[in-house]
Design a protein around this motif. Structure first.
Motif, PDB file in Angstrom:
ATOM      1  N   TRP A  11       1.329   5.049   5.691  1.00  0.00           N
ATOM      2  CA  TRP A  11       1.545   6.182   6.580  1.00  0.00           C
ATOM      3  C   TRP A  11       0.255   6.762   7.127  1.00  0.00           C
ATOM      4  O   TRP A  11       0.233   7.890   7.622  1.00  0.00           O
ATOM      5  CB  TRP A  11       2.370   7.237   5.857  1.00  0.00           C
ATOM      6  CG  TRP A  11       3.783   6.792   5.685  1.00  0.00           C
ATOM      7  CD1 TRP A  11       4.304   6.082   4.646  1.00  0.00           C
ATOM      8  CD2 TRP A  11       4.848   6.978   6.616  1.00  0.00           C
ATOM      9  NE1 TRP A  11       5.635   5.808   4.863  1.00  0.00           N
ATOM     10  CE2 TRP A  11       5.997   6.351   6.064  1.00  0.00           C
ATOM     11  CE3 TRP A  11       4.945   7.610   7.853  1.00  0.00           C
ATOM     12  CZ2 TRP A  11       7.224   6.347   6.724  1.00  0.00           C
ATOM     13  CZ3 TRP A  11       6.176   7.610   8.505  1.00  0.00           C
ATOM     14  CH2 TRP A  11       7.290   6.984   7.938  1.00  0.00           C
ATOM     15  N   TYR A  27       8.511  14.575   0.665  1.00  0.00           N
ATOM     16  CA  TYR A  27       9.245  13.681   1.558  1.00  0.00           C
ATOM     17  C   TYR A  27       8.988  12.216   1.176  1.00  0.00           C
ATOM     18  O   TYR A  27       9.920  11.399   1.129  1.00  0.00           O
ATOM     19  CB  TYR A  27       8.833  13.931   3.008  1.00  0.00           C
ATOM     20  CG  TYR A  27       9.432  12.946   3.991  1.00  0.00           C
ATOM     21  CD1 TYR A  27      10.709  13.129   4.497  1.00  0.00           C
ATOM     22  CD2 TYR A  27       8.716  11.825   4.405  1.00  0.00           C
ATOM     23  CE1 TYR A  27      11.266  12.228   5.388  1.00  0.00           C
ATOM     24  CE2 TYR A  27       9.255  10.915   5.292  1.00  0.00           C
ATOM     25  CZ  TYR A  27      10.533  11.113   5.783  1.00  0.00           C
ATOM     26  OH  TYR A  27      11.084  10.200   6.661  1.00  0.00           O
ATOM     27  N   MET A  28       7.730  11.871   0.903  1.00  0.00           N
ATOM     28  CA  MET A  28       7.405  10.489   0.534  1.00  0.00           C
ATOM     29  C   MET A  28       8.017  10.114  -0.818  1.00  0.00           C
ATOM     30  O   MET A  28       8.454   8.977  -1.020  1.00  0.00           O
ATOM     31  CB  MET A  28       5.883  10.304   0.509  1.00  0.00           C
ATOM     32  CG  MET A  28       5.214  10.429   1.871  1.00  0.00           C
ATOM     33  SD  MET A  28       5.798   9.195   3.050  1.00  0.00           S
ATOM     34  CE  MET A  28       5.138   9.853   4.596  1.00  0.00           C
ATOM     35  N   ARG A  31      11.582   9.441  -0.021  1.00  0.00           N
ATOM     36  CA  ARG A  31      11.723   8.239   0.797  1.00  0.00           C
ATOM     37  C   ARG A  31      11.571   6.971  -0.056  1.00  0.00           C
ATOM     38  O   ARG A  31      12.266   5.983   0.160  1.00  0.00           O
ATOM     39  CB  ARG A  31      10.703   8.235   1.930  1.00  0.00           C
ATOM     40  CG  ARG A  31      10.842   7.046   2.878  1.00  0.00           C
ATOM     41  CD  ARG A  31       9.865   7.109   4.035  1.00  0.00           C
ATOM     42  NE  ARG A  31       9.937   5.895   4.829  1.00  0.00           N
ATOM     43  CZ  ARG A  31      10.799   5.681   5.831  1.00  0.00           C
ATOM     44  NH1 ARG A  31      11.646   6.630   6.165  1.00  0.00           N
ATOM     45  NH2 ARG A  31      10.797   4.540   6.499  1.00  0.00           N
ATOM     46  N   GLN A  34      14.840   6.340  -1.593  1.00  0.00           N
ATOM     47  CA  GLN A  34      15.865   5.954  -0.621  1.00  0.00           C
ATOM     48  C   GLN A  34      15.679   4.535  -0.109  1.00  0.00           C
ATOM     49  O   GLN A  34      16.645   3.792   0.072  1.00  0.00           O
ATOM     50  CB  GLN A  34      15.854   6.942   0.543  1.00  0.00           C
ATOM     51  CG  GLN A  34      16.313   8.338   0.169  1.00  0.00           C
ATOM     52  CD  GLN A  34      15.934   9.389   1.208  1.00  0.00           C
ATOM     53  OE1 GLN A  34      15.235   9.094   2.191  1.00  0.00           O
ATOM     54  NE2 GLN A  34      16.375  10.621   1.001  1.00  0.00           N
ATOM     55  N   THR A  35      14.432   4.155   0.136  1.00  0.00           N
ATOM     56  CA  THR A  35      14.152   2.846   0.748  1.00  0.00           C
ATOM     57  C   THR A  35      13.862   1.752  -0.265  1.00  0.00           C
ATOM     58  O   THR A  35      13.877   0.572   0.083  1.00  0.00           O
ATOM     59  CB  THR A  35      12.947   2.948   1.690  1.00  0.00           C
ATOM     60  OG1 THR A  35      11.779   3.271   0.926  1.00  0.00           O
ATOM     61  CG2 THR A  35      13.174   3.997   2.772  1.00  0.00           C
ATOM     62  N   MET A  39       5.167   3.996  -0.879  1.00  0.00           N
ATOM     63  CA  MET A  39       4.513   4.700   0.215  1.00  0.00           C
ATOM     64  C   MET A  39       3.038   4.904  -0.120  1.00  0.00           C
ATOM     65  O   MET A  39       2.703   5.263  -1.258  1.00  0.00           O
ATOM     66  CB  MET A  39       5.138   6.088   0.431  1.00  0.00           C
ATOM     67  CG  MET A  39       6.653   6.094   0.494  1.00  0.00           C
ATOM     68  SD  MET A  39       7.271   5.340   2.010  1.00  0.00           S
ATOM     69  CE  MET A  39       8.607   4.328   1.353  1.00  0.00           C
ATOM     70  N   ILE A 239       9.085  12.640  11.850  1.00  0.00           N
ATOM     71  CA  ILE A 239       8.860  12.694  10.404  1.00  0.00           C
ATOM     72  C   ILE A 239       8.574  14.123   9.965  1.00  0.00           C
ATOM     73  O   ILE A 239       9.083  14.591   8.933  1.00  0.00           O
ATOM     74  CB  ILE A 239       7.702  11.752   9.999  1.00  0.00           C
ATOM     75  CG1 ILE A 239       8.048  10.299  10.344  1.00  0.00           C
ATOM     76  CG2 ILE A 239       7.383  11.908   8.521  1.00  0.00           C
ATOM     77  CD1 ILE A 239       9.269   9.756   9.634  1.00  0.00           C
ATOM     78  N   SER A 243      10.796  16.455   7.339  1.00  0.00           N
ATOM     79  CA  SER A 243      10.279  17.158   6.163  1.00  0.00           C
ATOM     80  C   SER A 243      10.498  18.665   6.251  1.00  0.00           C
ATOM     81  O   SER A 243      10.235  19.387   5.279  1.00  0.00           O
ATOM     82  CB  SER A 243       8.771  16.870   6.000  1.00  0.00           C
ATOM     83  OG  SER A 243       8.004  17.524   6.993  1.00  0.00           O
TER      84      SER A 243
END
Length: 283
Positions: A11, A27-28, A31, A34-35, A39, A239, A243
């Motif tokens: 990022w 947020y990271m 994420r 989720q993914t 990150m 993004i 957030s």
């Protein structure tokens, strides 16, 4: 352990104010869960900002004439600003790390290896103190939040020395006990081995040397971790907007900065090492 544990999203190396940076960290963390990807993010602050630890009381502050934010990880305050670069690694809890100590050891080792590859000598991670030391002095320090489905380690590297006298006017500098040894905050900060001093010829011809050093450091650490295999991402307005609920819930709220309210729950986080999720603030 394989050279590369995860599929990585990178990022970038960007500058945001303290509240946005702290919201992006959570947020990271979310994420990554989720993914099921890891990150990597590097970031800076546009101006001096005091970052309090998760459960730290605000009595460490001498003045409020400076930006103050609170992070999701434990420990005590750090001063950030244009003289530092922060690093952040968020990973899914997919079994690659059985415990947050495994994550701490892995990424501290990666940053250490990056330092060595730049020609820095006498570099050693201290995983009990969550630091990376050069010649026995702390050059980088980090902390962890161990979520239910993901974990995040973030920390900072000092590029240029702090103005210790200015810092002493902003926060109370006392002593800390680490692994049974007593350390003076004043002396520790004054004697931090800043990268620009450790490597005096590093980017010496650049008109913006501090930023050039940050860019090179980020690239070297990224390469050490991903081996050149990662997906480049951009922290776009979308993004930032994604957030925003975290800013509304925590990082943009005075109640969070002052009282760490709302606290993290057991449904959100398994552990913030060294802290009680719903405990009182520590003076």
């Amino acid at each position: 352990m394989p050279d590369r544990l995860f599929d990585y999203e990178y990022w970038g190396n960007s500058t945001f104010n303290g509240k946005i940076n702290m919201a992006l960290e959570e947020y990271m963390l979310l994420r990554a869960a989720q993914t099921q990807k890891a990150m990597i993010r590097f970031y800076s602050f546009p101006k001096d900002t005091i970052v309090l630890g998760y459960a730290q009381a605000t009595d460490a502050l001498k003045t409020r004439n400076i930006d103050v934010v609170r992070r999701a990880t434990g420990g005590s305050h750090v001063q950030t600003g244009q003289n530092i670069i922060a690093y952040s690694f968020a990973v899914p809890r997919d079994g690659s790390f059985a415990h947050f100590e495994d994550m701490r050891k892995y990424y501290a080792g990666s940053v250490t290896n990056a330092f060595v590859s730049l020609g820095i000598e006498n570099v050693e991670p201290d995983n009990k103190a969550s630091s990376i030391n050069i010649n026995g002095k702390v050059a980088a320090a980090h902390a962890i939040i161990w979520g239910i489905n993901s974990g995040l380690l973030h920390g900072l590297i000092v590029i240029d020395p702090y103005d210790i006298e200015k810092l002493a006017q902003r926060i109370y500098l006392g002593t800390r006990v680490i692994n049974g040894d007593v350390y003076s905050d004043y002396n520790a900060i004054k004697n931090i081995p800043a990268i620009s001093k450790i490597l005096p010829d590093f980017a010496k011809n650049s008109t913006e040397r501090t930023e050039a050093i940050k860019k090179i450091l980020a690239e070297v650490i990224l390469r050490e971790i991903t081996k050149g295999k990662h997906e480049n991402k951009i922290i776009s307005d979308n993004i930032i907007n994604a957030s925003y609920p975290l800013l509304e819930k925590r990082y943009g709220k005075q109640t969070w900065t002052e009282m760490h309210n709302p606290v993290f729950t057991k449904e959100e986080v398994e552990e913030i090492p060294g802290e009680e999720l719903d405990g009182s603030l520590k003076k």
